[in-house]
Design an enzyme around this catalytic site. Structure first.
Site, PDB file in Angstrom:
ATOM      1  N   LYS A 194     -57.957 -31.522  29.230  1.00 25.70           N
ATOM      2  CA  LYS A 194     -58.903 -30.822  28.370  1.00 25.70           C
ATOM      3  C   LYS A 194     -60.246 -31.541  28.480  1.00 25.70           C
ATOM      4  O   LYS A 194     -60.365 -32.716  28.112  1.00 25.70           O
ATOM      5  CB  LYS A 194     -58.403 -30.842  26.936  1.00 25.70           C
ATOM      6  CG  LYS A 194     -59.312 -30.093  25.974  1.00 25.70           C
ATOM      7  CD  LYS A 194     -58.676 -30.011  24.608  1.00 25.70           C
ATOM      8  CE  LYS A 194     -59.560 -29.271  23.629  1.00 25.70           C
ATOM      9  NZ  LYS A 194     -58.969 -29.253  22.293  1.00 25.70           N
ATOM     10  N   LYS A 247     -58.175 -26.821  30.875  1.00 31.03           N
ATOM     11  CA  LYS A 247     -59.074 -26.135  29.954  1.00 31.03           C
ATOM     12  C   LYS A 247     -60.457 -26.768  30.005  1.00 31.03           C
ATOM     13  O   LYS A 247     -60.529 -27.992  29.971  1.00 31.03           O
ATOM     14  CB  LYS A 247     -58.486 -26.287  28.548  1.00 31.03           C
ATOM     15  CG  LYS A 247     -59.338 -25.725  27.450  1.00 31.03           C
ATOM     16  CD  LYS A 247     -58.695 -26.031  26.127  1.00 31.03           C
ATOM     17  CE  LYS A 247     -59.636 -25.545  25.045  1.00 31.03           C
ATOM     18  NZ  LYS A 247     -59.193 -25.852  23.738  1.00 31.03           N
TER      19      LYS A 247
END
Ligand code: PBG
Ligand code: ZN
Length: 321
Positions: A194, A247
């Site tokens: 992330k 992400k």
């Protein structure tokens, strides 16, 4: 190798038959926000993400069943509690907004995969993804809380818990706690990679998870780094992640493709709020075509190697595309 004129690449160009990448509604996961302050069957529009809403629990049930009828059978649920405190207690309250929502969706909609976001930021007063002391986000003390949240979500009926806080050791801590409590079949989808991305801006309004001081750079990854992403995935797989996630998605296709090449675990990519907002705003202005850009973007994410795509566009994807 033969070449022109025997070879003509244009010969097959228009045939769908030769498409290398096909997207189906089975690949898509719809994120939904459930706000304890929204009542009855109401829903509250999210200004930073036109077309997206914060739902009441009943409203969320309706939305999940509508998505289901369009072929979207997996949802990622985010809870927004009425009260926040320094410990994020509502996150592991068995009567909390997410726990009640999961129970109700499970009861009312058949054959739906419920994934629950597992983080503190929506529940904690300062908005960071972990416990804070002297302005520092603490790693190890946070792990214990994450384990408690995981168990309360599993107890409510969540099929997959999705830790999104980028704490070191979070997958191991959650797996151990779930197994200790008998939830050996509850899966973990880890936000393994992330990035600390400005593309989460619209989400923070949506989930009311903006932080009150500092930023998330002490725990989320720097967007300059790719090799580090592979280490993050390796560690999470070793700790017991069933699905790993990259992400955001569209700016990070190289990362998706590198992870795909090196690991055989199911791979998810999160087409985040900023990606949705950019396409939505530009199409509202008439600068580009929403459906076409959506289709191109989602197909690119799959082509790069993602098995699953979490996207706010999920309900707009039609199987005939
Ligand atoms: C918080 C969380 C964020 C997103 C999912 N979980 C935001 C953040 O890390 O600040 C972003 C999702 C999106 O932008 O659509 N743990
Ligand atoms: Zn968080």
């Amino acid at each position: 190798m033969k070449m022109f004129p025997a070879v003509r690449m244009r010969r097959l160009r228009k045939l769908k038959l030769i498409r290398e990448t096909r997207l189906s509604t089975d690949d898509l996961i719809l994120p939904l926000f459930i706000d304890e302050n929204v009542e009855g069957e109401n829903k509250k529009p999210i200004d930073s993400m036109p077309g997206q809403f914060r739902f009441s629990i009943e409203g969320a049930v309706k939305e999940v069943s509508e998505a289901h009828s369009l072929g979207i059978k997996s949802v990622l649920l985010f809870g927004i509690p009425a009260r926040k405190d320094e410990k994020g207690s509502e996150a592991f309250n068995n009567e909390g907004v997410i726990q009640r929502a999961v129970r109700m969706v499970k009861k009312e909609v058949e054959d739906v995969v419920i994934i629950t976001d597992l983080c503190l930021c929506e529940y904690i007063s300062h908005g960071h993804c972990g416990l804070v002391e002297n302005g520092e986000v603490l790693n190890d003390p946070t792990l214990e809380v994450l384990g408690k949240i995981a168990v309360s979500q599993a107890e409510a009926g969540s099929d997959i818990v999705a830790p999104s806080g980028m704490m070191d050791g979070m997958v191991k801590a959650i797996r151990e706690k779930l197994d200790d409590e008998g939830f050996t079949d509850t899966a973990i989808m880890s936000y393994a990679v992330k990035y600390n991305s400005a593309l989460y801006g619209p989400f923070r309004e949506a989930a009311d998870s903006g932080y009150k001081f500092g930023d998330r750079s002490s725990y989320q990854m720097a967007f300059s780094n790719a090799r580090e992403a592979l280490r993050e995935v390796e560690l999470d797989v070793k700790e017991g992640a069933d699905i790993v996630m990259v992400k955001p998605a569209i700016f990070y296709l190289d990362i998706i493709s590198k992870v795909r090449a090196k690991f055989d675990v199911p791979l998810a990519a999160y087409n985040v709020s900023g990606e949705y907002a950019m396409i939505t705003a530009a199409s509202e202005k008439g600068y580009l075509n929403r459906e076409e850009v959506m289709m191109e973007g989602l197909t690119a994410i799959k082509r790069a190697g993602a098995d699953l795509i979490i996207t706010y566009f999920a309900k707009e994807w039609h199987p005939s595309r």
